[in-house]
Design a protein around this motif. Structure first.
Motif, PDB file in Angstrom:
ATOM      1  N   ARG A  36       2.160   1.644  -2.062  1.00  0.00           N
ATOM      2  CA  ARG A  36       1.891   1.569  -0.622  1.00  0.00           C
ATOM      3  C   ARG A  36       2.299   2.866   0.073  1.00  0.00           C
ATOM      4  O   ARG A  36       1.602   3.339   0.976  1.00  0.00           O
ATOM      5  CB  ARG A  36       2.611   0.372  -0.009  1.00  0.00           C
ATOM      6  N   THR A  45      -5.020   3.986   5.821  1.00  0.00           N
ATOM      7  CA  THR A  45      -4.159   3.090   5.037  1.00  0.00           C
ATOM      8  C   THR A  45      -2.673   3.251   5.352  1.00  0.00           C
ATOM      9  O   THR A  45      -1.845   2.605   4.721  1.00  0.00           O
ATOM     10  CB  THR A  45      -4.381   3.326   3.530  1.00  0.00           C
ATOM     11  N   GLN A  48       0.075   0.407   5.657  1.00  0.00           N
ATOM     12  CA  GLN A  48       0.695  -0.240   4.504  1.00  0.00           C
ATOM     13  C   GLN A  48       2.149   0.213   4.303  1.00  0.00           C
ATOM     14  O   GLN A  48       2.912  -0.456   3.618  1.00  0.00           O
ATOM     15  CB  GLN A  48      -0.121   0.014   3.244  1.00  0.00           C
ATOM     16  N   SER A  49       2.504   1.335   4.889  1.00  0.00           N
ATOM     17  CA  SER A  49       3.874   1.850   4.757  1.00  0.00           C
ATOM     18  C   SER A  49       4.761   1.445   5.921  1.00  0.00           C
ATOM     19  O   SER A  49       5.968   1.703   5.898  1.00  0.00           O
ATOM     20  CB  SER A  49       3.842   3.382   4.674  1.00  0.00           C
TER      21      SER A  49
END
Length: 180
Positions: A36, A45, A48-49
């Protein structure tokens, strides 16, 4: 009256040091989290962190605060580093090329980095640069120093750019190796 010893043995690690150490540990212990975090430098994306970043008290709503942490976390996760390195960003750019800082390609990479105006642009430019460094340089980056520089970039861009140029072009003085 009590006196507190202000010596280095009592020095608390900085926020950046705690973050880098925590991300390094997380990436070695949890492959899912590492996956992630590898996506943290991609705007599509990056979310996701956020769980990990929020766990370190990072304000996700403030791009100037979130992006430096996401960028460094992704770089650590992608490099599969086991510990913080000592290579400065400017030195790493030169080390990617056979002719070092005399290389036209290295100079072009540095110039593009120095042309950045804000943290968002800087983090976009660093993404492919980290991949290049990881593929061509065996020595690890000093992620703590880099994170400190990225966090200060929005407030003092010229000084940070000057540091990168000095690291790229400059020669270290004896005894200066370990200094930020």
């Amino acid at each position: 009256m009590q006196f507190r010893d202000q010596g280095p043995q009592n020095a608390q690690p900085s926020r950046e040091e705690r973050f880098v150490a925590g991300i390094l540990k997380l990436c070695t212990e949890n492959k899912g989290a590492a996956a992630r975090l590898r996506r943290a430098d991609n705007p599509t994306t990056e979310y996701q962190s956020w769980e990990v970043l929020a766990g370190y008290g990072i304000d996700l709503e403030k791009e100037y605060e979130r992006l430096p942490y996401a960028c460094v976390a992704a770089a650590i996760a992608k490099s599969k580093a086991e510990r913080n390195g000592s290579l400065k960003l400017g030195q790493a750019i030169g080390a990617c090329y056979e002719n070092g800082n005399a290389s036209d390609q290295a100079k072009a990479r540095l110039r593009r980095l120095l042309a950045c105006d804000d943290v968002a642009e800087l983090c976009r430019i660093l993404r492919p640069l980290f991949s290049l460094i990881d593929s061509r340089v065996s020595q690890g980056l000093d992620y703590v120093r880099l994170l400190k520089q990225l966090r200060q970039f929005g407030f003092n861009a010229q000084q940070i750019k000057a540091q990168w140029a000095q690291e790229f072009y400059g020669r270290s003085e004896p005894g200066e190796e370990g200094q930020p």
